[in-house]
Scaffold this motif. Structure first.
Motif, PDB file in Angstrom:
ATOM      1  N   CYS A   1      25.032  75.242  40.770  1.00 52.51           N
ATOM      2  CA  CYS A   1      24.026  75.527  39.749  1.00 52.51           C
ATOM      3  C   CYS A   1      24.059  76.963  39.251  1.00 52.51           C
ATOM      4  O   CYS A   1      23.494  77.263  38.206  1.00 52.51           O
ATOM      5  CB  CYS A   1      22.631  75.183  40.274  1.00 52.51           C
TER       6      CYS A   1
ATOM      7  N   GLU B   1      31.501  66.927  42.095  1.00 46.25           N
ATOM      8  CA  GLU B   1      30.719  67.830  42.937  1.00 46.25           C
ATOM      9  C   GLU B   1      30.537  69.198  42.319  1.00 46.25           C
ATOM     10  O   GLU B   1      29.654  69.966  42.725  1.00 46.25           O
ATOM     11  CB  GLU B   1      31.393  67.971  44.312  1.00 46.25           C
TER      12      GLU B   1
ATOM     13  N   SER C   1      28.224  65.078  35.245  1.00 47.31           N
ATOM     14  CA  SER C   1      27.480  66.000  36.111  1.00 47.31           C
ATOM     15  C   SER C   1      27.685  67.455  35.744  1.00 47.31           C
ATOM     16  O   SER C   1      26.896  68.321  36.151  1.00 47.31           O
ATOM     17  CB  SER C   1      27.896  65.782  37.573  1.00 47.31           C
TER      18      SER C   1
ATOM     19  N   SER D   1      27.176  70.543  41.233  1.00 48.34           N
ATOM     20  CA  SER D   1      26.155  71.091  42.127  1.00 48.34           C
ATOM     21  C   SER D   1      26.177  72.605  42.176  1.00 48.34           C
ATOM     22  O   SER D   1      25.318  73.212  42.827  1.00 48.34           O
ATOM     23  CB  SER D   1      26.362  70.517  43.536  1.00 48.34           C
TER      24      SER D   1
ATOM     25  N   PRO E   1      27.676  77.308  46.617  1.00 48.41           N
ATOM     26  CA  PRO E   1      26.763  77.184  45.472  1.00 48.41           C
ATOM     27  C   PRO E   1      26.511  78.499  44.763  1.00 48.41           C
ATOM     28  O   PRO E   1      26.049  78.502  43.633  1.00 48.41           O
ATOM     29  CB  PRO E   1      25.487  76.636  46.109  1.00 48.41           C
TER      30      PRO E   1
ATOM     31  N   ASN F   1      24.855  69.587  34.512  1.00 50.85           N
ATOM     32  CA  ASN F   1      23.863  70.210  35.393  1.00 50.85           C
ATOM     33  C   ASN F   1      24.103  71.696  35.583  1.00 50.85           C
ATOM     34  O   ASN F   1      23.269  72.383  36.180  1.00 50.85           O
ATOM     35  CB  ASN F   1      23.888  69.514  36.764  1.00 50.85           C
TER      36      ASN F   1
END
Length: 946
Positions: free
Chosen positions: A166, A161, A185, A164, A142, A188
């Motif tokens: 971020c 995925e 996604s 995620s 991450p 995000n």
């Protein structure tokens, strides 16, 4: 971020805050690495697991990592491995923060690998430009800030995925084989500044969730198969600088407010989609725009005239291949506004529906202009004289419009011009000699205009690769300087002009040329042997000229020749055997020449669809498909005699047939009903009111080559349309070539003859023109009634002219009677008989009813017991007394013209009408000729009266 907060506290003198931040910093960044989760050993093991998946390492870049899967064999510590970067302080000390293995040619399948996810402090990952395949290794850490997997062979969908991660700042997956849709996604990734999915196989729609990426500066989705419209949310990303969605299947329109919330936008590229509608005026509010690229869509309406006013940094406006319009001067205001853009380099509006007058402001665009294109529109007007101000222009495309006027001399100031495309307009006048100043010009395309004059020799100073001058009205010879341009490689096209003279031997200097086309001109002389030096030549087209002599043997040296067209010339001799030995040639046309002898039976001559020899009446043999007579051995002495015997028998039957025809001739003269002899066309009064040069230019579309119906000794004949009593009338305009010796006297002779003579079987003169042409030279022309069925030669020899049918016996008899009637009228004319002096099939014209009319009185004489009312002045014209084969033999001895000379010509003409053989045909051997056949019945023809 920690130090930013620390400085913030100091500015506000919050001492306790600053102390607290220092404590946090010490706890987070200065604690020993051993207290943090994981270790350097964990990072090493993760990289070795990744290393085990690499199957090819051509540059041995991973040698420093040790053996595959063997950590103990590593010759260097972790932070010394190739492509590995470690942190230097705090928790990141000794831990892997970046992995850069780009451009190493690595190969392997990394699908399903999760080893990289244990690299806790990894911020940047770059595996671009390798040969990796499979999916993206997931999960990823991450803390990743930069992910670059471009230029690999990654397959499958974009992993959702990724949404995620971020802290990810850059996501670069370009140039892979990713499929499926773009996952919503990805919206995000709020820290993302660059998203590049260029050149994959992504489909579906652009997710509106991408509008949540408020930090995004670059969005690159080009080169996929995306469909649907561009989400309006994307146009709300105020930080966006580059929006690139070209080369997709996007539809819909751009929102009217597209430019209102994009103050930082520099690049807008939406080209090669299926977008439509108007170009939003709001784009003018994106004042930082530098490149607007919208070509190959269906945008319509007018180009906003505010672009050049507000977009001062604009350097490229590319709107080609749309449906944009301009119908009036006001619609071209956008061009006026672009003069405010001092950095402008590229303007492209070609292949639209732009009409109206080309504004003069074109010449006032930025001097930094490098590319300007308005091709394939409906623009009219003239090329501005000030075009020479664009001193940095490299490519100038104004092709396929309605531009008129001349090419301005100032074109010679464009010293950086490499491509000049002006074809498909109505430009006139000469090519300016200043074009020789363009010392980097590589492509010159001026075809399909009305340019006149000679080709300037100054063109030889241009390093041209392509030269296209076809279908204009150039005269004079092809300059040898042009044929000495050593850089000419693609093509040199002179087709469809009025060029004269011989083809210079310097053509052999074109050693790199692929295509040479000089067809449809008036070139004479022999084909130069130096042509064999053009070793790269693939296509050589010389049809429809007046080349003579044999095909030079040097052409056999052209090993790369694919196509050779020498049709419709005056070439003679045998068909060279070497043409059958040329291995690569795919097409050969030598039809309608004067070749004799046997057609070869090898090479290309075995494929009837690949070559043409029709219209060469002296040929024999060849493959059966040609249906030519077999080649006999009559060249030997014995066979010569038998051939003479056969010919003598044929002649005897011919004389007998002629006698019968004479009887029919007299019978028809007495019994046939009156036919329409004169056309009701009354273009002018009996006083022969003259027309102007301008009227003739207009009526013949500027003496266009497509209106050329014939070429004679002293001039050319054009088909034209003129007005008479507010009705259009089709006429034939004979333009005298005053450079030809005797042409002026021919003009006087024809005018003097037809001024007085009136007969239903003579061509009708309508008017004359004696004036000055556009070059200031003398101009003389005669206007006749147009006879739509051409001349008799075309009907007697239909195969040579592409006709399907010939003449019936009744038609031949009627034509013979018509010609006899005309001759009887001329020879009985008072006060002095008129002698035509050039009676032959090509001078017999046929009207709608196949009534024959004698024409071309350019050699006519008035005779009256030796007194000539039309003086035989000492000139080349005065010594010409007909055409070889038709002229009386006594003229060759210097005897004066007489009506008996016409009688001789009429006899030869009659024999040709009824036998279909010309007086110069090779079928007649030695003394057994058509002339000898005629001589025996000459006295009978002299007695014919109708």
């Amino acid at each position: 971020m920690e130090w930013h907060g620390y400085r913030h506290c100091r500015r506000r003198h919050h001492h306790h805050c600053s102390v607290l931040l220092m404590v946090v910093y010490l706890l987070v960044d200065v604690l020993p690495a051993s207290l943090a989760s994981g270790s350097t050993g964990d990072d090493a093991r993760a990289l070795m697991q990744f290393r085990s998946l690499i199957t090819e390492d051509p540059y041995r870049a991973l040698v420093s990592w040790g053996g595959r899967g063997n950590l103990s064999a590593s010759p260097a510590p972790l932070c010394g491995w190739h492509g590995v970067t470690c942190g230097s302080r705090g928790r990141r000390r000794g831990r892997v923060t970046a992995l850069d293995l780009s451009r190493l040619g690595l190969a392997g399948a990394i699908a399903g690998s999760s080893s990289l996810s244990t690299l806790t402090y990894l911020r940047r990952l770059d595996l671009s430009q390798n040969r990796l395949h499979g999916g993206i290794p997931l999960p990823l850490p991450p803390s990743l800030e930069h992910l670059n997997l471009s230029h690999n062979a990654l397959q499958g969908p974009v992993p959702p995925e990724l949404g995620s991660l971020c802290y990810l700042h850059m996501l670069n997956l370009r140039y892979n084989n990713l499929t499926g849709s773009i996952p919503a996604s990805l919206g995000n990734l709020t820290s993302l500044t660059v998203l590049s999915l260029t050149s994959n196989n992504l489909s579906g729609r652009i997710p509106g969730a991408l509008g949540k990426l408020r930090a995004l500066t670059g969005l690159y989705l080009n080169g996929n198969m995306l469909k649907g419209s561009i989400p309006s949310s994307v146009f709300n990303l105020s930080s966006l600088q580059h929006l690139v969605v070209q080369l997709n299947n996007l539809t819909g329109t751009l929102p009217p407010s597209a430019g209102d919330r994009l103050p930082l936008l520099k690049l807008l590229s939406v080209d090669s989609n299926q977008l439509h509608g108007a170009i939003p005026v709001s784009l003018c509010n994106s004042s930082n725009l530098e490149v607007v690229q919208m070509l190959e869509n269906s945008f319509s309406g007018f180009i906003p005239d505010c672009l050049g006013i507000h977009l001062k940094n604009l350097w490229a406006l590319i709107l080609d291949f749309n449906q944009l319009e301009a119908n009036s001067n006001s619609d071209w205001r956008f061009m006026d506004s672009l003069t405010n853009c001092s950095n402008l380099k590229v303007v492209g509006v070609s292949w639209n529906k732009m009409g109206g007058l080309l504004p003069g402001s074109t010449a006032n665009l930025s001097t930094s202009m490098e590319f300007f294109s308005i091709g394939f529109n409906m623009v009219h007007g003239q090329i501005p004289q000030g075009i020479g101000n664009l001193v940095n222009i490299n490519m100038l495309y104004m092709y396929q419009n309605n531009l008129t006027g001349t090419i301005p001399d100032s074109i010679g100031k464009l010293k950086k011009l490499s491509n000049l495309y002006l074809y498909g307009n109505n430009l006139s006048g000469k090519i300016p000699a200043t074009i020789g100043n363009l010392t980097v010009l590589s492509r010159l395309s001026l075809e399909e205009n009305m340019l006149t004059g000679s080709i300037p020799s100054s063109l030889g100073s241009c390093p041209l690769e392509t030269l296209d001058l076809q279908n204009n009205r150039f005269t004079g010879p092809i300059p040898k300087e042009v044929l000495q341009i050593s850089t000419l490689s693609t093509s040199a096209n002179f087709q469809g002009n009025m060029l004269t003279g011989s083809l210079p031997s310097e053509v052999g200097d074109l050693k790199n040329l692929q295509t040479l086309d000089v067809s449809g001109n008036r070139l004479t002389g022999e084909i130069p042997a130096s042509l064999g030096n053009c070793q790269i030549l693939q296509y050589c087209i010389m049809k429809r000229n007046f080349f003579q002599g044999e095909i030079p043997s040097s052409i056999g040296q052209l090993k790369g020749l694919l196509g050779l067209d020498l049709s419709r010339n005056n070439l003679s001799g045998r068909i060279p055997d070497f043409l059958g030995d040329m291995k690569g040639i795919e097409g050969l046309d030598i039809s309608f020449n004067n070749f004799q002898g046997e057609v070869p039976k090898r090479g290309i001559f075995l494929n009837a669809s690949a070559f043409s020899v029709e219209g060469n009446i002296g040929l024999c043999g060849g493959i059966p498909e040609l249906k030519l007579p077999p080649c006999s051995n009559y060249i030997s002495t014995t066979n010569k005699r038998s051939h003479k015997l056969v010919m003598a028998t044929s002649i005897a039957f011919a004389i007998l047939g002629i006698s019968l025809l004479i009887a029919l001739f007299v019978f028809f003269c007495q019994t046939r009903n009156s036919r329409k002899g004169e056309h009701a066309l009354l273009l002018i009064s009996d006083q022969h009111v003259r027309v102007s040069y301008t009227e003739l230019v207009t009526s013949t579309n500027g003496f266009a080559s497509e209106n050329l119906v014939g070429v004679g000794s002293f001039g050319s004949v054009y088909k034209g349309t003129m007005m008479s009593n507010e009705e259009e009338v089709v006429v034939a305009v004979k333009v005298l070539n005053l450079q030809q010796r005797g042409a002026s006297q021919s003009f006087v002779a024809e005018c003097e003859t037809l001024r007085c003579a009136r007969h239903r079987n003579l061509v009708k003169i309508l008017t004359v023109c004696s004036s000055i042409d556009s070059r200031g030279l003398d101009f003389k022309a005669i206007v006749f009634d147009f006879l739509p069925n051409g001349n008799l030669h075309q009907w007697l020899h239909p195969r040579e002219h592409g006709n399907q049918t010939g003449l019936s016996l009744i038609q031949r008899i009627n034509i013979a009677i018509d010609v006899a009637s005309a001759l009887e009228y001329l020879h009985q004319y008072r006060p002095a008989p008129i002698v035509h002096c050039d009676l032959k099939p090509s001078n017999i014209l046929l009207d709608n009813d196949m009534v024959a009319h004698v024409g071309d009185f350019g050699l006519a004489r008035f005779v009256d017991h030796g007194q000539h009312s039309l003086p035989d002045i000492s000139s080349g014209w005065a010594t010409i007394r007909g055409t070889i084969g038709y002229a009386a033999p006594e003229y060759g001895l210097g005897n004066k013209v007489s009506i008996y000379g016409d009688t001789y010509s009429f006899g030869v003409l009659l024999l040709e009408i009824f036998t279909g053989k010309r007086p110069t045909d090779a079928d007649f051997a030695q003394d057994l000729s058509l002339h000898r056949l005629e001589f025996g019945v000459r006295r009978m023809f002299q007695q014919i009266a109708c």
